[in-house]
Scaffold this motif. Sequence first.
Motif, PDB file in Angstrom:
ATOM      1  N   PHE A  24       0.947  -0.650   0.169  1.00  0.00           N
ATOM      2  CA  PHE A  24      -0.104   0.265  -0.080  1.00  0.00           C
ATOM      3  C   PHE A  24       0.672   1.409   0.164  1.00  0.00           C
ATOM      4  O   PHE A  24       0.582   1.874   1.059  1.00  0.00           O
ATOM      5  CB  PHE A  24      -1.041  -0.094   1.150  1.00  0.00           C
ATOM      6  N   PRO A  25       1.548   1.617  -1.292  1.00  0.00           N
ATOM      7  CA  PRO A  25       2.170   2.520  -1.296  1.00  0.00           C
ATOM      8  C   PRO A  25       1.647   3.944  -0.980  1.00  0.00           C
ATOM      9  O   PRO A  25       2.532   5.228  -0.204  1.00  0.00           O
ATOM     10  CB  PRO A  25       2.587   2.729  -2.207  1.00  0.00           C
ATOM     11  N   ASP A  26       0.668   4.852  -0.266  1.00  0.00           N
ATOM     12  CA  ASP A  26       0.306   5.366  -0.469  1.00  0.00           C
ATOM     13  C   ASP A  26       0.482   5.868   1.628  1.00  0.00           C
ATOM     14  O   ASP A  26      -1.025   6.257   2.175  1.00  0.00           O
ATOM     15  CB  ASP A  26      -1.106   5.998  -0.840  1.00  0.00           C
ATOM     16  N   ILE A  27      -0.153   4.159   2.304  1.00  0.00           N
ATOM     17  CA  ILE A  27      -0.400   4.527   3.486  1.00  0.00           C
ATOM     18  C   ILE A  27       0.339   5.571   3.972  1.00  0.00           C
ATOM     19  O   ILE A  27       1.721   5.801   4.200  1.00  0.00           O
ATOM     20  CB  ILE A  27      -0.010   2.824   4.174  1.00  0.00           C
ATOM     21  N   THR A 118     -23.647  11.522   1.864  1.00  0.00           N
ATOM     22  CA  THR A 118     -24.157  11.576   3.439  1.00  0.00           C
ATOM     23  C   THR A 118     -22.696  11.728   4.462  1.00  0.00           C
ATOM     24  O   THR A 118     -22.854  11.063   5.293  1.00  0.00           O
ATOM     25  CB  THR A 118     -24.652   9.872   3.376  1.00  0.00           C
ATOM     26  N   VAL A 119     -21.552  11.314   3.712  1.00  0.00           N
ATOM     27  CA  VAL A 119     -20.128  11.606   4.734  1.00  0.00           C
ATOM     28  C   VAL A 119     -19.442  12.834   4.352  1.00  0.00           C
ATOM     29  O   VAL A 119     -19.388  12.861   2.900  1.00  0.00           O
ATOM     30  CB  VAL A 119     -19.066  10.204   4.029  1.00  0.00           C
ATOM     31  N   LEU A 120     -19.998  13.063   5.187  1.00  0.00           N
ATOM     32  CA  LEU A 120     -18.405  15.097   5.117  1.00  0.00           C
ATOM     33  C   LEU A 120     -17.181  14.988   5.999  1.00  0.00           C
ATOM     34  O   LEU A 120     -16.742  14.340   6.752  1.00  0.00           O
ATOM     35  CB  LEU A 120     -19.316  16.330   5.578  1.00  0.00           C
ATOM     36  N   LEU A 121     -15.891  15.194   4.633  1.00  0.00           N
ATOM     37  CA  LEU A 121     -15.190  15.047   5.916  1.00  0.00           C
ATOM     38  C   LEU A 121     -14.249  17.214   5.026  1.00  0.00           C
ATOM     39  O   LEU A 121     -14.888  17.464   4.417  1.00  0.00           O
ATOM     40  CB  LEU A 121     -13.826  14.325   4.643  1.00  0.00           C
ATOM     41  N   ASP A 122     -13.779  17.542   6.249  1.00  0.00           N
ATOM     42  CA  ASP A 122     -12.975  18.966   6.309  1.00  0.00           C
ATOM     43  C   ASP A 122     -11.716  18.122   5.202  1.00  0.00           C
ATOM     44  O   ASP A 122     -10.969  17.414   4.957  1.00  0.00           O
ATOM     45  CB  ASP A 122     -12.635  19.422   7.375  1.00  0.00           C
ATOM     46  N   ARG A 123     -10.994  19.710   4.972  1.00  0.00           N
ATOM     47  CA  ARG A 123      -9.811  18.983   4.322  1.00  0.00           C
ATOM     48  C   ARG A 123      -8.503  18.269   4.831  1.00  0.00           C
ATOM     49  O   ARG A 123      -8.547  17.732   4.178  1.00  0.00           O
ATOM     50  CB  ARG A 123      -9.383  20.962   3.953  1.00  0.00           C
ATOM     51  N   PRO A 124      -8.026  18.618   6.078  1.00  0.00           N
ATOM     52  CA  PRO A 124      -6.981  17.064   6.220  1.00  0.00           C
ATOM     53  C   PRO A 124      -8.161  15.917   6.737  1.00  0.00           C
ATOM     54  O   PRO A 124      -7.416  14.979   6.571  1.00  0.00           O
ATOM     55  CB  PRO A 124      -6.935  17.592   8.318  1.00  0.00           C
ATOM     56  N   GLY A 125      -8.919  15.958   6.891  1.00  0.00           N
ATOM     57  CA  GLY A 125      -9.686  14.507   7.118  1.00  0.00           C
ATOM     58  C   GLY A 125      -9.558  13.700   5.787  1.00  0.00           C
ATOM     59  O   GLY A 125      -9.309  12.606   5.131  1.00  0.00           O
ATOM     60  N   LEU A 126      -9.764  14.477   4.579  1.00  0.00           N
ATOM     61  CA  LEU A 126      -9.736  14.147   3.334  1.00  0.00           C
ATOM     62  C   LEU A 126      -8.279  14.106   2.873  1.00  0.00           C
ATOM     63  O   LEU A 126      -8.576  12.449   1.981  1.00  0.00           O
ATOM     64  CB  LEU A 126     -10.372  15.571   1.799  1.00  0.00           C
ATOM     65  N   ILE A 127      -7.705  14.246   2.948  1.00  0.00           N
ATOM     66  CA  ILE A 127      -6.189  14.153   2.490  1.00  0.00           C
ATOM     67  C   ILE A 127      -5.554  12.965   3.525  1.00  0.00           C
ATOM     68  O   ILE A 127      -4.689  12.488   2.451  1.00  0.00           O
ATOM     69  CB  ILE A 127      -5.198  15.287   2.496  1.00  0.00           C
ATOM     70  N   ALA A 128      -5.369  12.801   4.199  1.00  0.00           N
ATOM     71  CA  ALA A 128      -5.907  11.423   5.451  1.00  0.00           C
ATOM     72  C   ALA A 128      -6.657  10.405   4.675  1.00  0.00           C
ATOM     73  O   ALA A 128      -5.450   9.303   4.876  1.00  0.00           O
ATOM     74  CB  ALA A 128      -6.098  11.597   6.796  1.00  0.00           C
ATOM     75  N   ALA A 129      -7.858  10.381   4.705  1.00  0.00           N
ATOM     76  CA  ALA A 129      -8.465   9.555   4.195  1.00  0.00           C
ATOM     77  C   ALA A 129      -8.592   8.768   2.887  1.00  0.00           C
ATOM     78  O   ALA A 129      -8.347   7.898   2.294  1.00  0.00           O
ATOM     79  CB  ALA A 129     -10.321   9.200   4.002  1.00  0.00           C
ATOM     80  N   ALA A 130      -7.610  10.082   1.711  1.00  0.00           N
ATOM     81  CA  ALA A 130      -7.077   9.738   0.224  1.00  0.00           C
ATOM     82  C   ALA A 130      -5.626   9.097   0.151  1.00  0.00           C
ATOM     83  O   ALA A 130      -4.884   9.253  -0.577  1.00  0.00           O
ATOM     84  CB  ALA A 130      -7.687  10.853  -0.428  1.00  0.00           C
ATOM     85  N   GLY A 131      -5.113   9.456   1.767  1.00  0.00           N
ATOM     86  CA  GLY A 131      -3.772   9.246   1.284  1.00  0.00           C
ATOM     87  C   GLY A 131      -2.557  10.268  -0.008  1.00  0.00           C
ATOM     88  O   GLY A 131      -2.333   9.948  -0.778  1.00  0.00           O
ATOM     89  N   ILE A 132      -3.302  11.403   0.485  1.00  0.00           N
ATOM     90  CA  ILE A 132      -2.544  12.845  -0.601  1.00  0.00           C
ATOM     91  C   ILE A 132      -1.508  13.242   0.173  1.00  0.00           C
ATOM     92  O   ILE A 132      -1.379  13.256   1.639  1.00  0.00           O
ATOM     93  CB  ILE A 132      -3.210  12.989  -1.904  1.00  0.00           C
TER      94      ILE A 132
END
Length: 253
Positions: A24-27, A118-132
Amino acid sequence: MSSAAAGSVSSSIGGVLTLLRPEFPDISISKIRFLEAEGLIEPQRSPSGYRKFGPADIERLRYVLRVQRDRYLPLRVIKDQLDAMDRGLEPAGPTPAESEHPRNGDGDPGAAGRDGGTVLLDRPGLIAAAGIQDADLARLEEFGLIQPHRPRPDEAGADAAEEGVVYDGDALVVARLVAALGRYGVEPRHLRQAKAAADREAALVEQIVAPLLHRRGARAKAGAEETVRDLLALTSRLHTVLVTTALAPRLGR
């Protein structure tokens, strides 16, 4: 519950990264912390507060990452599967809708019915969840592949981003897919035509279902939603066949 057995060899979060990164390179540490905060993994803690991952914890994390990557299942579904496995049951396999329309890890954005909102993420949450990285998200926004919005007061999770914008599950699945394409050298700027084609397809589908939307009643609405699902399944399949056909001569077929 923590799945680390007492007395078993444990790894630090850095050791887990080293172990899982080949697959999982993006972990990232942020991603692991995010999954822990969502209750999918529960590593033990040392007296000084450091996370201790036992072999079972690592296998559990590997399972979560694998189904996110390969099946795009929502976290709530993955959590239900883990709960079933903890009870000694077999987790349910992917539904036909999941097989036809990949889903993401925190909502249902890949599905034709578009439940990702139905799912909302703030900017840091999206970055962390997407691994970007933050710069990656900025490029996705620059080329119109992701569009943040300000949450309405009645939206679930809006309190997590009271002072800023939020991203729904659709944004998360786009971020993950573009990140996966990036491993093949595809950049967000290369996907502007894909975005334009998607906009044209959406306009076509809207034109077809418009007469249904003028009808009243829950049955008419359900019929419109079913028509949209059918149309997206057909156009998605058609797109795959057309691209495969176009590539065939180049591949010597």
